[in-house]
Design a protein around this motif. Structure first.
Motif, PDB file in Angstrom:
ATOM      1  N   ASN A  26       0.832  -1.182   0.000  1.00  0.00           N
ATOM      2  CA  ASN A  26       0.000   0.000   0.000  1.00  0.00           C
ATOM      3  C   ASN A  26       0.876   1.244   0.000  1.00  0.00           C
ATOM      4  N   ALA A  27       0.238   2.390   0.268  1.00  0.00           N
ATOM      5  CA  ALA A  27       0.942   3.655   0.109  1.00  0.00           C
ATOM      6  C   ALA A  27       2.238   3.738   0.915  1.00  0.00           C
ATOM      7  N   LYS A  28       2.213   3.095   2.119  1.00  0.00           N
ATOM      8  CA  LYS A  28       3.373   3.267   2.993  1.00  0.00           C
ATOM      9  C   LYS A  28       4.628   2.581   2.462  1.00  0.00           C
ATOM     10  N   SER A  29       4.437   1.600   1.567  1.00  0.00           N
ATOM     11  CA  SER A  29       5.611   0.868   1.110  1.00  0.00           C
ATOM     12  C   SER A  29       6.565   1.762   0.327  1.00  0.00           C
ATOM     13  N   SER A  30       6.093   2.929  -0.111  1.00  0.00           N
ATOM     14  CA  SER A  30       6.969   3.824  -0.856  1.00  0.00           C
ATOM     15  C   SER A  30       8.100   4.357   0.029  1.00  0.00           C
ATOM     16  N   ARG A  31       7.898   4.315   1.383  1.00  0.00           N
ATOM     17  CA  ARG A  31       8.981   4.813   2.225  1.00  0.00           C
ATOM     18  C   ARG A  31      10.000   3.727   2.566  1.00  0.00           C
ATOM     19  N   ALA A  32       9.715   2.497   2.118  1.00  0.00           N
ATOM     20  CA  ALA A  32      10.675   1.435   2.388  1.00  0.00           C
ATOM     21  C   ALA A  32      11.983   1.743   1.668  1.00  0.00           C
ATOM     22  N   ARG A  33      13.089   1.637   2.432  1.00  0.00           N
ATOM     23  CA  ARG A  33      14.374   1.918   1.806  1.00  0.00           C
ATOM     24  C   ARG A  33      14.866   0.695   1.061  1.00  0.00           C
ATOM     25  N   THR A  34      15.861   0.887   0.242  1.00  0.00           N
ATOM     26  CA  THR A  34      16.448  -0.231  -0.464  1.00  0.00           C
ATOM     27  C   THR A  34      17.092  -1.163   0.553  1.00  0.00           C
ATOM     28  N   VAL A  35      16.905  -2.436   0.372  1.00  0.00           N
ATOM     29  CA  VAL A  35      17.490  -3.407   1.292  1.00  0.00           C
ATOM     30  C   VAL A  35      18.993  -3.469   1.074  1.00  0.00           C
ATOM     31  N   LYS A  36      19.744  -3.294   2.175  1.00  0.00           N
ATOM     32  CA  LYS A  36      21.203  -3.339   2.078  1.00  0.00           C
ATOM     33  C   LYS A  36      21.707  -4.753   2.358  1.00  0.00           C
ATOM     34  N   GLY A  37      21.084  -5.401   3.334  1.00  0.00           N
ATOM     35  CA  GLY A  37      21.546  -6.721   3.747  1.00  0.00           C
ATOM     36  C   GLY A  37      20.764  -7.810   3.036  1.00  0.00           C
ATOM     37  N   PRO A  38      20.638  -8.971   3.695  1.00  0.00           N
ATOM     38  CA  PRO A  38      19.878 -10.070   3.101  1.00  0.00           C
ATOM     39  C   PRO A  38      18.424  -9.657   2.870  1.00  0.00           C
ATOM     40  N   SER A  39      17.777 -10.182   1.814  1.00  0.00           N
ATOM     41  CA  SER A  39      16.458  -9.626   1.506  1.00  0.00           C
ATOM     42  C   SER A  39      15.299 -10.391   2.141  1.00  0.00           C
ATOM     43  N   THR A  40      15.423 -11.718   2.296  1.00  0.00           N
ATOM     44  CA  THR A  40      14.345 -12.452   2.967  1.00  0.00           C
ATOM     45  C   THR A  40      14.848 -12.942   4.320  1.00  0.00           C
ATOM     46  N   VAL A  41      14.159 -12.500   5.368  1.00  0.00           N
ATOM     47  CA  VAL A  41      14.626 -12.786   6.722  1.00  0.00           C
ATOM     48  C   VAL A  41      13.586 -13.623   7.453  1.00  0.00           C
ATOM     49  N   LEU A  42      14.030 -14.731   8.013  1.00  0.00           N
ATOM     50  CA  LEU A  42      13.159 -15.534   8.876  1.00  0.00           C
ATOM     51  C   LEU A  42      13.307 -15.022  10.304  1.00  0.00           C
ATOM     52  N   VAL A  43      12.185 -14.657  10.915  1.00  0.00           N
ATOM     53  CA  VAL A  43      12.194 -14.168  12.294  1.00  0.00           C
ATOM     54  C   VAL A  43      11.578 -15.258  13.164  1.00  0.00           C
ATOM     55  N   THR A  44      12.382 -15.878  14.028  1.00  0.00           N
ATOM     56  CA  THR A  44      11.805 -16.843  14.966  1.00  0.00           C
ATOM     57  C   THR A  44      11.309 -16.062  16.189  1.00  0.00           C
ATOM     58  N   LEU A  75      11.904  -4.356  10.045  1.00  0.00           N
ATOM     59  CA  LEU A  75      12.403  -4.986   8.816  1.00  0.00           C
ATOM     60  C   LEU A  75      11.473  -4.681   7.642  1.00  0.00           C
ATOM     61  N   LEU A  76      10.165  -4.743   7.880  1.00  0.00           N
ATOM     62  CA  LEU A  76       9.217  -4.409   6.804  1.00  0.00           C
ATOM     63  C   LEU A  76       9.409  -2.952   6.377  1.00  0.00           C
ATOM     64  N   ASP A  77       9.616  -2.078   7.363  1.00  0.00           N
ATOM     65  CA  ASP A  77       9.830  -0.652   7.071  1.00  0.00           C
ATOM     66  C   ASP A  77      11.055  -0.431   6.185  1.00  0.00           C
ATOM     67  N   HIS A  78      11.995  -1.340   6.276  1.00  0.00           N
ATOM     68  CA  HIS A  78      13.239  -1.172   5.520  1.00  0.00           C
ATOM     69  C   HIS A  78      13.322  -2.087   4.313  1.00  0.00           C
ATOM     70  N   GLY A  79      12.187  -2.587   3.893  1.00  0.00           N
ATOM     71  CA  GLY A  79      12.135  -3.269   2.602  1.00  0.00           C
ATOM     72  C   GLY A  79      12.425  -4.754   2.627  1.00  0.00           C
ATOM     73  N   TYR A  80      12.645  -5.321   3.799  1.00  0.00           N
ATOM     74  CA  TYR A  80      12.892  -6.764   3.864  1.00  0.00           C
ATOM     75  C   TYR A  80      11.600  -7.551   3.661  1.00  0.00           C
ATOM     76  N   GLU A  81      11.733  -8.750   3.110  1.00  0.00           N
ATOM     77  CA  GLU A  81      10.635  -9.724   3.138  1.00  0.00           C
ATOM     78  C   GLU A  81      10.767 -10.464   4.467  1.00  0.00           C
ATOM     79  N   VAL A  82       9.655 -10.606   5.172  1.00  0.00           N
ATOM     80  CA  VAL A  82       9.709 -11.180   6.519  1.00  0.00           C
ATOM     81  C   VAL A  82       8.845 -12.439   6.596  1.00  0.00           C
ATOM     82  N   ILE A  83       9.460 -13.507   7.075  1.00  0.00           N
ATOM     83  CA  ILE A  83       8.746 -14.763   7.345  1.00  0.00           C
ATOM     84  C   ILE A  83       8.857 -14.995   8.855  1.00  0.00           C
TER      85      ILE A  83
END
Ligand code: NAD
Ligand code: WQD
Length: 361
Positions: A2-20, A34-42
């Motif tokens: 949605n609209a807020k994703s435009s503020r996500a910055r380019t991902v510098k580190g790994p792009s898909t992160v598993l969060v236990t 992590l979502l705010d900074h453009g990561y894919e989060v599982i």
């Protein structure tokens, strides 16, 4: 999106992160960061101390969807492996653990099983899937009663309870694995006392039953769920006689995790950093600061010391400042303000709030 994703910055580190443990207190705030900074989060979580109701709030705050969530116990290697089969995970942020010190003394086997066994199961599944980047939640409790003054990372570990020992054992295992398997890059972050809540008031600390920790207890006194705070010990060798801790805003805490993900690529091996504000506050100072936030003095009584407590634990967090420029931006007043906002907006915690529809759960 949605609209807020435009503020996500380019991902510098790994792009898909598993969060236990992403449904828990720190994990849910980390998901937002992590979502705010453009990561894919599982996320994987067994909801032993978290709730799936938190995801709808994470997504509302971040303005993006969590990629997938799975209800599983990290010790279940088959279930965990299926998650790695399904998603191309680049890195893992490992929060899932039991964390109550008192409980750990009554249930040591369960603590070693979940915290150490869970970490070994995770490492084994990661290795089998060629995923070697890990950020690990460690704890200042490994320092035990190290004495007065700010503690740096070279302070010898002297864990005094099964919870602290479980974290120290994990660090030892991770150190040895990194020494022997050069493909691993691991960052251990030793948190002092994370507290506070997201400034939106949507996310915060929602302990089950009677809170063990000071800040959520004080918040429940402020909202009227509990009559008064018992201050554990007024005879410590500190200026006001109550124990001193280093309270760190949960948003500062998770910002350090995002930086850690960026820095996993700096090279293999294990590095350890303290996460703290570097400033100690006594229990009475916390009660005063929370009273300022909620606009009235809070009732308390000084009682005997809690077994196992130490007079003072304050971080020397200069190593992470030098390495990555991380410094906490939020003080005790902000911690209390945000915690009070969450408590006011959610007097009964997450109970009764809407669940996110998730066909993958
Ligand atoms: P939390 O209990 O709120 O979150 C932990 C999450 O892990 C919960 O959602 C729980 O359901 C989940 N979990 C537990 N066992 C699991 C298992 N076997 N499989 C899958 N999920 C499981 O705790 P928190 O305060 O967010 O702490 C996160 C991490 O930080 C923990 O590893 C904790 O030891 C560490 N830590 C916390 C603090 C603190 O004061 N909060 C301080 C230092 C370190
Ligand atoms: C803070 C101070 C209490 C409750 C624990 C773990 C540590 C880490 C952080 C996970 C102490 C006093 C508390 C109350 C009180 N967690 N207090 N009345 O004990 O510093 O650290 O959480 O890794 O490992 O040990 O945090 O919030 O329980 O206590 O007077 O009702 O508040 O005695 O001085 P602690 P806490």
């Amino acid at each position: 999106m949605n609209a807020k994703s435009s503020r996500a910055r380019t991902v510098k580190g790994p792009s898909t992160v598993l969060v236990t443990g992403g449904a828990g207190f720190i994990g849910s705030h980390a998901c937002v960061e992590l979502l705010d900074h453009g990561y894919e989060v599982i996320v994987v979580d067994d909801y032993s101390n978290g709730t799936p109701q938190v995801y709808a709030r994470v997504e509302r705050v971040a303005g993006r969807f969590v990629g997938a969530v799975y209800e599983l116990d990290i010790r279940d290697r088959r279930a965990l492996s299926a998650v790695f089969d399904r998603h191309s995970v680049d890195a893992v942020v490992h929060f899932a653990a039991h964390k109550a010190v008192g409980e750990s003394t009554r249930m040591p086997v369960e603590y070693y099983d979940t915290n150490v066994g869970g970490t070994i199961a995770l490492l084994s599944v990661m290795h089998a899937h060629q995923v070697h980047q890990l950020v690990f939640s460690s704890s200042c409790s490994i320092y035990g009663d190290a004495g007065r003054g700010a503690l740096d990372e070279a302070t010898p570990a002297r864990p005094t309870n099964p919870y602290a020992m479980s974290k120290w054992l994990c660090e030892l295992i991770l150190t040895d694995v990194c020494r022997r398997c050069p493909e691993f890059a691991v960052l251990c972050l030793r948190y002092f006392n994370p507290a506070g809540a997201h400034p939106s008031g949507l996310l915060g600390e929602d302990p089950r039953g009677t809170p063990d920790n000071l800040m959520p207890y004080v918040a429940q006194v402020a909202i009227g769920r509990r009559e008064r705070l018992s201050v554990f010990g007024g005879d410590y060798p500190t200026p006001d006689g109550t124990a001193i801790r280093d309270y760190l805003h949960v948003v500062d805490t998770v910002e350090a995790h995002r930086l850690a993900l960026d820095h996993l690529a700096d090279g293999p091996g294990l590095r350890v950093f303290n996460l703290g504000a570097g400033r100690g506050s006594s229990v009475l100072e916390v009660i005063d600061a929370f009273g300022d936030a909620c606009g009235r003095p809070l009732p308390y009584e000084v009682v005997g010391r809690r077994p196992g407590d130490v007079a003072e634990l304050v971080a020397d967090a200069s190593a992470i400042a030098r390495a990555w420029g991380w410094r906490p931006a939020r003080d005790l007043a902000a911690i209390c303000r945000d915690s009070w906002r969450f408590q006011q907006l959610n007097p009964e915690g997450y109970a009764g709030s809407a669940r996110r529809p998730n066909p993958k759960e």
